[in-house]
Motif scaffolding. Structure first.
Motif, mmCIF file in Angstrom:
data_model
loop_
_atom_site.group_PDB
_atom_site.id
_atom_site.type_symbol
_atom_site.label_atom_id
_atom_site.label_comp_id
_atom_site.label_asym_id
_atom_site.label_seq_id
_atom_site.Cartn_x
_atom_site.Cartn_y
_atom_site.Cartn_z
ATOM 1 N N SER A 165 -0.058 -19.745 -15.084
ATOM 2 C CA SER A 165 -0.988 -18.993 -15.449
ATOM 3 C C SER A 165 -2.517 -19.685 -15.229
ATOM 4 O O SER A 165 -2.628 -20.938 -16.049
ATOM 5 N N THR A 173 0.277 -15.400 -12.721
ATOM 6 C CA THR A 173 -1.030 -14.808 -13.259
ATOM 7 C C THR A 173 -2.519 -15.703 -12.887
ATOM 8 O O THR A 173 -2.433 -16.829 -13.030
ATOM 9 N N SER A 183 -5.138 -14.236 -19.368
ATOM 10 C CA SER A 183 -4.122 -14.344 -18.541
ATOM 11 C C SER A 183 -3.029 -14.502 -19.257
ATOM 12 O O SER A 183 -2.934 -15.492 -20.227
#
Length: 155
Positions: free
Chosen positions: A45, A108, A96
């Motif tokens: 992420s 992500t 995120s």
């Protein structure tokens, strides 16, 4: 307001006026949240946020009679006025979440960026300059005015 090298004979009136009014109101906010959870496999992420604001104003409000001879006995009036408004509201939010469990990969990426540059450059004059010679005995008006307004809103 200037009467510079001064020769004057005044019994009534001679107004050399200058004025300015400014207002800059800026609100800048940035936030970022990132969460990544992995269990046995990959989870990525990445999060970013940004914000910016640059508010610039340059101001000269003048009303000048410069190397002067003014005579008068009624009215002359030079006037210069200015108004400057800048309002910028900038908000940047990024969030995120990446979750991976058991067998899959999760990725992500969230990016949020905002930039605003505001500028008002003012010179407002009403003048009678260097070889000045003003004789009035009623009326003579030089006027100058400037108004500005910038509003930028980004979320």
């Amino acid at each position: 307001a200037i009467i510079d090298n001064v020769d004057t004979t005044v019994t009534g009136d001679v107004d050399v006026l200058a004025s300015s009014s400014k207002s800059i109101d800026a609100i800048v906010t940035a936030a970022s949240v990132g969460v990544s959870v992995g269990s046995g496999s990959a989870s990525v992420s990445l999060t970013g946020a940004g914000a910016g604001a640059s508010n610039v104003t340059n101001n000269s409000v003048l009303a000048i009679i410069r190397a002067a001879d003014v005579d008068a006995s009624g009215d002359v009036t030079l006037n210069a006025a200015d108004q400057t408004d800048i309002s910028a509201t900038i908000v940047s939010v990024a969030a995120s979440v990446g979750v991976s469990g058991g067998s899959g990969a999760s990725a992500t990426l969230t990016v949020s960026a905002i930039d605003a540059t505001n500028s008002i450059t003012n010179i407002t004059r009403a003048v009678v300059e260097n070889g000045s010679n003003v004789t009035a005995d009623g009326n003579f008006t030089a006027d100058a005015s400037s108004t500005g307004s910038i509003t930028a809103t980004a979320v």
